[in-house]
Design a protein around this motif. Structure first.
Motif, PDB file in Angstrom:
ATOM      1  N   ALA A  86       0.831  -1.192   0.000  1.00 49.65           N
ATOM      2  CA  ALA A  86       0.000   0.000   0.000  1.00 49.65           C
ATOM      3  C   ALA A  86       0.870   1.249   0.000  1.00 49.65           C
ATOM      4  N   LEU A  87       0.382   2.298  -0.644  1.00 44.71           N
ATOM      5  CA  LEU A  87       1.060   3.587  -0.688  1.00 44.71           C
ATOM      6  C   LEU A  87       0.162   4.646  -0.063  1.00 44.71           C
ATOM      7  N   PRO A  88       0.740   5.764   0.402  1.00 44.90           N
ATOM      8  CA  PRO A  88      -0.093   6.799   1.029  1.00 44.90           C
ATOM      9  C   PRO A  88      -1.250   7.251   0.151  1.00 44.90           C
ATOM     10  N   GLU A  89      -1.022   7.359  -1.148  1.00 45.04           N
ATOM     11  CA  GLU A  89      -2.084   7.825  -2.042  1.00 45.04           C
ATOM     12  C   GLU A  89      -3.150   6.768  -2.312  1.00 45.04           C
ATOM     13  N   THR A  90      -2.907   5.525  -1.917  1.00 41.02           N
ATOM     14  CA  THR A  90      -3.913   4.464  -2.126  1.00 41.02           C
ATOM     15  C   THR A  90      -4.683   4.140  -0.853  1.00 41.02           C
ATOM     16  N   ILE A  91      -4.357   4.805   0.244  1.00 42.42           N
ATOM     17  CA  ILE A  91      -5.001   4.503   1.532  1.00 42.42           C
ATOM     18  C   ILE A  91      -6.014   5.592   1.880  1.00 42.42           C
ATOM     19  N   GLU A  92      -7.230   5.160   2.143  1.00 39.86           N
ATOM     20  CA  GLU A  92      -8.288   6.044   2.629  1.00 39.86           C
ATOM     21  C   GLU A  92      -8.776   5.531   3.976  1.00 39.86           C
ATOM     22  N   ILE A  93      -9.271   6.443   4.798  1.00 39.31           N
ATOM     23  CA  ILE A  93      -9.780   6.088   6.121  1.00 39.31           C
ATOM     24  C   ILE A  93     -11.223   6.547   6.217  1.00 39.31           C
ATOM     25  N   PHE A  94     -12.109   5.608   6.534  1.00 40.37           N
ATOM     26  CA  PHE A  94     -13.532   5.910   6.685  1.00 40.37           C
ATOM     27  C   PHE A  94     -13.883   6.003   8.161  1.00 40.37           C
ATOM     28  N   SER A  95     -14.683   7.014   8.489  1.00 40.66           N
ATOM     29  CA  SER A  95     -15.159   7.186   9.851  1.00 40.66           C
ATOM     30  C   SER A  95     -16.500   7.906   9.795  1.00 40.66           C
ATOM     31  N   VAL A  96     -16.983   8.373  10.936  1.00 37.02           N
ATOM     32  CA  VAL A  96     -18.253   9.098  10.990  1.00 37.02           C
ATOM     33  C   VAL A  96     -18.066  10.397  11.759  1.00 37.02           C
ATOM     34  N   LYS A  97     -18.884  11.378  11.412  1.00 34.99           N
ATOM     35  CA  LYS A  97     -18.897  12.634  12.157  1.00 34.99           C
ATOM     36  C   LYS A  97     -20.315  13.176  12.167  1.00 34.99           C
ATOM     37  N   GLY A 102     -27.524  13.265  13.166  1.00 38.73           N
ATOM     38  CA  GLY A 102     -26.876  11.987  13.432  1.00 38.73           C
ATOM     39  C   GLY A 102     -25.468  11.929  12.883  1.00 38.73           C
ATOM     40  N   LEU A 103     -24.839  10.778  13.050  1.00 43.62           N
ATOM     41  CA  LEU A 103     -23.489  10.555  12.552  1.00 43.62           C
ATOM     42  C   LEU A 103     -23.549  10.051  11.113  1.00 43.62           C
ATOM     43  N   ARG A 104     -22.755  10.640  10.255  1.00 44.97           N
ATOM     44  CA  ARG A 104     -22.714  10.243   8.860  1.00 44.97           C
ATOM     45  C   ARG A 104     -21.286   9.890   8.464  1.00 44.97           C
ATOM     46  N   SER A 151     -28.585   7.300  11.377  1.00 52.21           N
ATOM     47  CA  SER A 151     -27.372   7.039  12.143  1.00 52.21           C
ATOM     48  C   SER A 151     -27.486   5.685  12.836  1.00 52.21           C
ATOM     49  N   LEU A 152     -26.531   4.815  12.576  1.00 57.81           N
ATOM     50  CA  LEU A 152     -26.545   3.471  13.141  1.00 57.81           C
ATOM     51  C   LEU A 152     -25.502   3.291  14.239  1.00 57.81           C
ATOM     52  N   TRP A 153     -24.722   4.336  14.524  1.00 60.75           N
ATOM     53  CA  TRP A 153     -23.571   4.169  15.415  1.00 60.75           C
ATOM     54  C   TRP A 153     -23.591   5.244  16.487  1.00 60.75           C
ATOM     55  N   ASN A 154     -22.963   4.927  17.616  1.00 58.49           N
ATOM     56  CA  ASN A 154     -22.926   5.856  18.741  1.00 58.49           C
ATOM     57  C   ASN A 154     -21.750   6.821  18.652  1.00 58.49           C
ATOM     58  N   ASN A 155     -20.631   6.369  18.074  1.00 57.13           N
ATOM     59  CA  ASN A 155     -19.431   7.188  17.968  1.00 57.13           C
ATOM     60  C   ASN A 155     -18.497   6.548  16.948  1.00 57.13           C
ATOM     61  N   THR A 156     -17.313   7.113  16.765  1.00 56.75           N
ATOM     62  CA  THR A 156     -16.382   6.612  15.750  1.00 56.75           C
ATOM     63  C   THR A 156     -15.863   5.219  16.091  1.00 56.75           C
ATOM     64  N   GLN A 157     -15.672   4.939  17.375  1.00 54.59           N
ATOM     65  CA  GLN A 157     -15.195   3.614  17.777  1.00 54.59           C
ATOM     66  C   GLN A 157     -16.255   2.551  17.485  1.00 54.59           C
ATOM     67  N   HIS A 158     -17.484   2.876  17.750  1.00 58.02           N
ATOM     68  CA  HIS A 158     -18.591   1.960  17.461  1.00 58.02           C
ATOM     69  C   HIS A 158     -18.667   1.681  15.949  1.00 58.02           C
ATOM     70  N   PHE A 159     -18.509   2.721  15.137  1.00 53.70           N
ATOM     71  CA  PHE A 159     -18.535   2.554  13.681  1.00 53.70           C
ATOM     72  C   PHE A 159     -17.409   1.632  13.216  1.00 53.70           C
ATOM     73  N   ALA A 160     -16.196   1.866  13.706  1.00 54.34           N
ATOM     74  CA  ALA A 160     -15.050   1.049  13.302  1.00 54.34           C
ATOM     75  C   ALA A 160     -15.249  -0.403  13.708  1.00 54.34           C
ATOM     76  N   TYR A 161     -15.772  -0.615  14.922  1.00 49.67           N
ATOM     77  CA  TYR A 161     -16.051  -1.981  15.398  1.00 49.67           C
ATOM     78  C   TYR A 161     -17.082  -2.643  14.495  1.00 49.67           C
TER      79      TYR A 161
END
Length: 207
Positions: A86-97, A102-104, A151-161
């Motif tokens: 993997a290279l920096p330009e090929t890596i994306e990180i998904f989360s919610v805010k 709600g959290l999207r 919104s299906l999640w309580n916070n970013t940790q819940h989303f990642a889990y």
């Protein structure tokens, strides 16, 4: 935050074939240590890219913040990623805010993480208790999350889990179908009993 280079300094590196100056690790133990406790800064992106994998949970924070946020790593398809580099330009990180009520879901590139001066570490916090999904299932989880209208999640940790370990949508649909069949059968049987009882009463009355 601890950003010691002790693990990095202990690693043995050697050039990859082809003379492209890319490197790899010679110690799986050291790689696992890096994955468990190391905070990576912008100057260590090569090392981070060498140890991260699709679907890993990452924790991100800055020196000025006590609380960080969690996300899930997605490696975009590329020639390099197909060869597991993997290279920096090929890596994306998904989360919610928080958006509206709600959290999207949102995404940010690893390059943008570095540009903002944030630090990042791998934090697959539930791997010892839960079986992580395969890459395809994690991809499906994220695709579903991006289309979710609520919104299906309580916070970013819940989303990642949820992305890495949570109930897959196909499993939920199977359970729903099973429940429909189950309760449909119960309803049908109950209906048959009512009909039979009604006929029995009619026959008894006629006699």
């Amino acid at each position: 935050m601890n950003r010691t280079n002790s693990f990095v300094n202990a690693l043995k590196w050697w050039p990859m074939p082809g003379g492209n100056n890319k490197t790899t690790f010679g110690s799986s133990v050291a790689v696992q240590k890096l994955r468990e406790s190391k905070w990576f800064g912008p100057e260590e992106q090569r090392i981070f890219c060498a140890v991260v994998e699709y679907g890993f949970i990452v924790e991100i924070r800055s020196d000025q913040e006590n609380n960080g946020w969690f996300g899930v790593v997605v490696c975009k398809s590329s020639k390099d990623y197909e060869h597991k580099k993997a290279l920096p330009e090929t890596i994306e990180i998904f989360s919610v805010k928080l958006r509206g009520n709600g959290l999207r879901v949102f995404k940010i590139t690893l390059e943008d993480v570095w540009k903002r001066g944030w630090y990042i570490r791998i934090n697959n916090f539930a791997d010892k208790e839960k079986q992580p999904h395969c890459e395809k299932d994690i991809r499906d989880q994220i695709t579903f999350a991006r289309k979710a209208n609520q919104s299906l999640w309580n916070n970013t940790q819940h989303f990642a889990y949820w992305c890495r370990y949570g109930s897959r949508q196909q499993d939920i649909r199977r359970r729903q179908m099973s429940e429909c069949v189950k309760w449909g059968s119960v309803g049908m049987n109950a209906g048959m009993l009512l009909v039979m009882n009604s006929r029995q009463k009619s026959w008894s009355t006629s006699k």
